[in-house]
Design a protein around this motif. Structure first.
Motif, PDB file in Angstrom:
ATOM      1  N   ILE A  99       0.843  -1.207   0.000  1.00 41.07           N
ATOM      2  CA  ILE A  99       0.000   0.000   0.000  1.00 41.07           C
ATOM      3  C   ILE A  99       0.873   1.250   0.000  1.00 41.07           C
ATOM      4  N   TYR A 100       1.916   1.257   0.820  1.00 39.78           N
ATOM      5  CA  TYR A 100       2.823   2.402   0.868  1.00 39.78           C
ATOM      6  C   TYR A 100       3.510   2.599  -0.484  1.00 39.78           C
ATOM      7  N   PHE A 101       3.954   1.512  -1.108  1.00 35.63           N
ATOM      8  CA  PHE A 101       4.609   1.592  -2.410  1.00 35.63           C
ATOM      9  C   PHE A 101       3.653   2.148  -3.463  1.00 35.63           C
ATOM     10  N   VAL A 102       2.420   1.659  -3.463  1.00 36.93           N
ATOM     11  CA  VAL A 102       1.432   2.140  -4.437  1.00 36.93           C
ATOM     12  C   VAL A 102       1.130   3.625  -4.204  1.00 36.93           C
ATOM     13  N   PHE A 136       1.585   9.268  -6.000  1.00 36.31           N
ATOM     14  CA  PHE A 136       2.019  10.648  -5.744  1.00 36.31           C
ATOM     15  C   PHE A 136       3.326  10.994  -6.456  1.00 36.31           C
ATOM     16  N   GLY A 137       3.829  10.111  -7.294  1.00 38.56           N
ATOM     17  CA  GLY A 137       5.023  10.388  -8.072  1.00 38.56           C
ATOM     18  C   GLY A 137       6.305  10.441  -7.257  1.00 38.56           C
ATOM     19  N   LEU A 138       6.379   9.681  -6.200  1.00 38.53           N
ATOM     20  CA  LEU A 138       7.543   9.715  -5.318  1.00 38.53           C
ATOM     21  C   LEU A 138       8.452   8.499  -5.455  1.00 38.53           C
ATOM     22  N   LEU A 139       8.224   7.668  -6.451  1.00 38.15           N
ATOM     23  CA  LEU A 139       9.041   6.471  -6.608  1.00 38.15           C
ATOM     24  C   LEU A 139      10.497   6.792  -6.914  1.00 38.15           C
ATOM     25  N   GLU A 140      10.751   7.938  -7.521  1.00 37.37           N
ATOM     26  CA  GLU A 140      12.122   8.301  -7.854  1.00 37.37           C
ATOM     27  C   GLU A 140      12.938   8.669  -6.617  1.00 37.37           C
ATOM     28  N   VAL A 141      12.263   8.979  -5.510  1.00 35.63           N
ATOM     29  CA  VAL A 141      12.944   9.279  -4.254  1.00 35.63           C
ATOM     30  C   VAL A 141      13.089   7.950  -3.509  1.00 35.63           C
ATOM     31  N   SER A 164       6.848 -10.847   5.129  1.00 35.37           N
ATOM     32  CA  SER A 164       6.518  -9.529   4.571  1.00 35.37           C
ATOM     33  C   SER A 164       7.423  -9.185   3.393  1.00 35.37           C
ATOM     34  N   SER A 165       8.702  -9.535   3.469  1.00 32.17           N
ATOM     35  CA  SER A 165       9.598  -9.191   2.370  1.00 32.17           C
ATOM     36  C   SER A 165       9.369 -10.079   1.143  1.00 32.17           C
ATOM     37  N   VAL A 166       8.973 -11.325   1.328  1.00 31.17           N
ATOM     38  CA  VAL A 166       8.643 -12.173   0.180  1.00 31.17           C
ATOM     39  C   VAL A 166       7.398 -11.624  -0.525  1.00 31.17           C
ATOM     40  N   ILE A 167       6.414 -11.199   0.250  1.00 32.84           N
ATOM     41  CA  ILE A 167       5.211 -10.605  -0.346  1.00 32.84           C
ATOM     42  C   ILE A 167       5.581  -9.351  -1.134  1.00 32.84           C
ATOM     43  N   LEU A 168       6.414  -8.491  -0.537  1.00 31.16           N
ATOM     44  CA  LEU A 168       6.839  -7.274  -1.228  1.00 31.16           C
ATOM     45  C   LEU A 168       7.664  -7.612  -2.465  1.00 31.16           C
ATOM     46  N   ALA A 169       8.555  -8.585  -2.370  1.00 31.51           N
ATOM     47  CA  ALA A 169       9.392  -8.958  -3.512  1.00 31.51           C
ATOM     48  C   ALA A 169       8.548  -9.486  -4.669  1.00 31.51           C
ATOM     49  N   LEU A 170       7.551 -10.316  -4.357  1.00 29.24           N
ATOM     50  CA  LEU A 170       6.663 -10.815  -5.409  1.00 29.24           C
ATOM     51  C   LEU A 170       5.883  -9.677  -6.055  1.00 29.24           C
ATOM     52  N   PHE A 171       5.408  -8.746  -5.232  1.00 28.69           N
ATOM     53  CA  PHE A 171       4.701  -7.583  -5.765  1.00 28.69           C
ATOM     54  C   PHE A 171       5.620  -6.757  -6.668  1.00 28.69           C
ATOM     55  N   LEU A 172       6.868  -6.539  -6.232  1.00 23.29           N
ATOM     56  CA  LEU A 172       7.798  -5.754  -7.043  1.00 23.29           C
ATOM     57  C   LEU A 172       8.054  -6.407  -8.391  1.00 23.29           C
ATOM     58  N   MET A 173       8.142  -7.740  -8.408  1.00 18.47           N
ATOM     59  CA  MET A 173       8.350  -8.432  -9.683  1.00 18.47           C
ATOM     60  C   MET A 173       7.151  -8.213 -10.613  1.00 18.47           C
ATOM     61  N   LEU A 174       5.959  -8.298 -10.053  1.00 18.77           N
ATOM     62  CA  LEU A 174       4.750  -8.034 -10.844  1.00 18.77           C
ATOM     63  C   LEU A 174       4.711  -6.578 -11.306  1.00 18.77           C
ATOM     64  N   PHE A 175       4.998  -5.672 -10.402  1.00 21.83           N
ATOM     65  CA  PHE A 175       4.983  -4.241 -10.722  1.00 21.83           C
ATOM     66  C   PHE A 175       5.992  -3.908 -11.819  1.00 21.83           C
ATOM     67  N   ARG A 217       5.696  -0.755 -14.548  1.00 18.78           N
ATOM     68  CA  ARG A 217       6.778   0.239 -14.572  1.00 18.78           C
ATOM     69  C   ARG A 217       8.113  -0.437 -14.856  1.00 18.78           C
ATOM     70  N   THR A 218       8.339  -0.747 -16.101  1.00 19.78           N
ATOM     71  CA  THR A 218       9.558  -1.472 -16.460  1.00 19.78           C
ATOM     72  C   THR A 218      10.808  -0.624 -16.262  1.00 19.78           C
ATOM     73  N   GLY A 219      10.724   0.682 -16.270  1.00 19.09           N
ATOM     74  CA  GLY A 219      11.887   1.557 -16.116  1.00 19.09           C
ATOM     75  C   GLY A 219      12.301   1.799 -14.677  1.00 19.09           C
ATOM     76  N   TYR A 220      11.544   1.298 -13.732  1.00 11.37           N
ATOM     77  CA  TYR A 220      11.856   1.542 -12.317  1.00 11.37           C
ATOM     78  C   TYR A 220      13.172   0.886 -11.900  1.00 11.37           C
ATOM     79  N   LEU A 221      13.505  -0.214 -12.519  1.00 14.21           N
ATOM     80  CA  LEU A 221      14.755  -0.904 -12.205  1.00 14.21           C
ATOM     81  C   LEU A 221      15.954  -0.004 -12.514  1.00 14.21           C
ATOM     82  N   GLU A 222      15.885   0.774 -13.587  1.00 15.13           N
ATOM     83  CA  GLU A 222      16.971   1.701 -13.926  1.00 15.13           C
ATOM     84  C   GLU A 222      17.094   2.805 -12.881  1.00 15.13           C
ATOM     85  N   ASN A 223      15.955   3.240 -12.313  1.00 12.80           N
ATOM     86  CA  ASN A 223      16.014   4.235 -11.244  1.00 12.80           C
ATOM     87  C   ASN A 223      16.750   3.684 -10.027  1.00 12.80           C
ATOM     88  N   LEU A 224      16.482   2.434  -9.702  1.00  7.82           N
ATOM     89  CA  LEU A 224      17.166   1.813  -8.567  1.00  7.82           C
ATOM     90  C   LEU A 224      18.660   1.666  -8.848  1.00  7.82           C
TER      91      LEU A 224
END
Length: 156
Positions: A25-28, A33-38, A84-95, A100-107
């Protein structure tokens, strides 16, 4: 009413799922709010892990009538962290795969992650970033919960 049949694993898994959902929920919300780049803001979600572990240990101690073994508390911390981290990791893979395929480059551009970050390494790092702090938070929380004179609110 105290129940000696309650396992620390069941309590930890329940709270691990809740913490994992809070991370999502926090990630979404950050995405909306456009804060993923931070990237640094994502570490604020660590507070969810702290709160979840403390509440899980407290709940388990309450369900067991005040009886809590030290290793059970450590196990709760580690298990909440893993789940909790496995749930988040699975969500990140889906996301990353769908929205947002370009988010990996931001990281990769941030100093917090390696340059050659792949989907698999992000998956593993996410799990490690939840499991190790979960164990450490459980260790720190047990310094307070292990005390004999520690009483749960509402107990005499």
């Amino acid at each position: 009413m105290a129940s000696s049949n309650v396992s620390y694993q069941s309590v930890a898994i329940k709270y691990g799922i809740l913490v994992g959902l809070a991370h999502i929920i926090y990630f979404v919300l950050m995405w909306i709010f456009g804060l993923l780049e931070v990237i640094e803001l994502s570490f604020i979600s660590g507070l969810f892990l702290v709160i979840g572990i403390i509440v899980a240990i407290s709940r388990f101690k309450q369900l067991r009538g005040g009886m809590l073994h030290y290793l059970q508390g450590l196990g709760i911390g580690a298990t909440v962290g893993v789940v909790s981290s496995v749930i988040l990791a699975l969500f990140l893979m889906l996301f990353l795969g769908v929205f947002r395929t370009g988010y990996l480059e931001n990281l990769q551009a941030s100093a917090l992650f390696p340059e050659g970050l792949s989907m698999l390494s992000l998956f593993i790092i996410t799990i490690i970033y939840g499991t190790v702090p979960g164990l450490l938070i459980g260790f720190i929380a047990m310094q307070w919960f292990k005390r004999r004179d520690h009483q749960m609110p509402g107990q005499m």
